[in-house]
Design a protein around this motif. Structure first.
Motif, mmCIF file in Angstrom:
data_model
loop_
_atom_site.group_PDB
_atom_site.id
_atom_site.type_symbol
_atom_site.label_atom_id
_atom_site.label_comp_id
_atom_site.label_asym_id
_atom_site.label_seq_id
_atom_site.Cartn_x
_atom_site.Cartn_y
_atom_site.Cartn_z
ATOM 1 N N MET A 1 28.987 -67.184 -24.210
ATOM 2 C CA MET A 1 30.079 -66.301 -25.317
ATOM 3 C C MET A 1 29.659 -67.175 -26.501
ATOM 4 O O MET A 1 29.688 -68.012 -26.835
ATOM 5 C CB MET A 1 31.379 -66.970 -24.620
ATOM 6 N N THR A 76 35.846 -73.172 -24.417
ATOM 7 C CA THR A 76 35.441 -71.906 -23.795
ATOM 8 C C THR A 76 34.623 -72.336 -22.559
ATOM 9 O O THR A 76 34.138 -73.206 -22.625
ATOM 10 C CB THR A 76 34.513 -71.043 -24.677
ATOM 11 N N PHE A 77 34.822 -71.526 -21.564
ATOM 12 C CA PHE A 77 34.285 -71.827 -20.290
ATOM 13 C C PHE A 77 33.867 -70.258 -19.852
ATOM 14 O O PHE A 77 34.783 -69.537 -19.843
ATOM 15 C CB PHE A 77 34.673 -72.595 -19.480
ATOM 16 N N ASP A 78 32.487 -69.936 -19.812
ATOM 17 C CA ASP A 78 32.065 -68.367 -19.015
ATOM 18 C C ASP A 78 32.956 -67.314 -20.217
ATOM 19 O O ASP A 78 32.729 -67.333 -21.142
ATOM 20 C CB ASP A 78 32.486 -68.222 -17.595
ATOM 21 N N ASN A 79 33.980 -66.880 -19.551
ATOM 22 C CA ASN A 79 34.596 -65.733 -20.233
ATOM 23 C C ASN A 79 36.078 -66.197 -20.572
ATOM 24 O O ASN A 79 37.217 -65.163 -20.786
ATOM 25 C CB ASN A 79 34.480 -63.998 -19.588
ATOM 26 N N GLU A 103 41.247 -64.304 -21.646
ATOM 27 C CA GLU A 103 40.142 -63.638 -20.835
ATOM 28 C C GLU A 103 39.448 -62.728 -21.839
ATOM 29 O O GLU A 103 39.848 -62.182 -22.527
ATOM 30 C CB GLU A 103 40.449 -63.000 -19.615
ATOM 31 N N PRO A 106 33.983 -58.098 -21.177
ATOM 32 C CA PRO A 106 32.246 -58.004 -21.452
ATOM 33 C C PRO A 106 32.083 -57.313 -22.864
ATOM 34 O O PRO A 106 30.928 -57.943 -23.271
ATOM 35 C CB PRO A 106 31.694 -56.984 -20.108
ATOM 36 N N GLU A 108 33.386 -58.139 -25.440
ATOM 37 C CA GLU A 108 33.794 -59.289 -26.409
ATOM 38 C C GLU A 108 35.017 -59.337 -26.794
ATOM 39 O O GLU A 108 35.431 -60.074 -27.819
ATOM 40 C CB GLU A 108 32.743 -59.639 -27.306
#
Length: 144
Positions: A1, A76-79, A103, A106, A108
């Motif tokens: 991200m 942040t972690f992943d999404n 969350e 995709p 953003e």
């Protein structure tokens, strides 16, 4: 991200919270939120741009002359992104604080927002097994 891109999206989100004009607010929300985005409040879910815009209008009624602001950096972690937020008065004094877990879609933009406002959680039920609970810290006497 990409943190820089995420900060751009969050800037638009907080500008939407500051916007009083519903048409302009809707334009800002479309830039930073997916069409099916939902804010999961403690007692209600606000789903979609119209409901979120109405929630923001209610914010302006309930907290006149206040702003909803970012109050920390981002984890942040992943999404998933976690941040601190606050409601502040014009003089900068804090009305309320929260931590928010969001969350990222995709594309953003934000697609789910869960603000966790400062509240005291209830105690564990007495029936909860003691070995699965945190033990209370011993009280320290003030007499020394």
């Amino acid at each position: 991200m990409n943190t820089a891109k995420l900060l751009e999206v969050l800037e638009v989100y907080f500008e939407a919270f500051a916007e009083h004009d519903p048409i302009r607010r809707g334009e800002l929300l479309a830039q930073c939120l997916t069409s099916d985005c939902a804010i999961w409040g403690h007692s209600q879910v606000y789903a979609g741009h119209v409901a979120i815009s109405e929630k923001i209008a209610g914010f302006h009624t309930n907290f006149p002359d206040c702003r909803f602001v970012l109050a920390s950096g981002l984890m942040t972690f992943d999404n998933i992104v976690r941040s601190a937020n606050a409601i502040v008065r014009r003089d900068g004094s804090v009305v309320a604080r929260c931590e928010t877990v969001s969350e990222i879609a995709p594309d953003e933009r934000l697609c789910r927002i869960v603000p966790l406002w400062e509240t005291n959680l209830p105690p564990l039920p007495e029936s909860w097994p003691a070995h699965l609970a945190m033990q209370p810290l011993p009280r320290v006497s003030d007499a020394a």
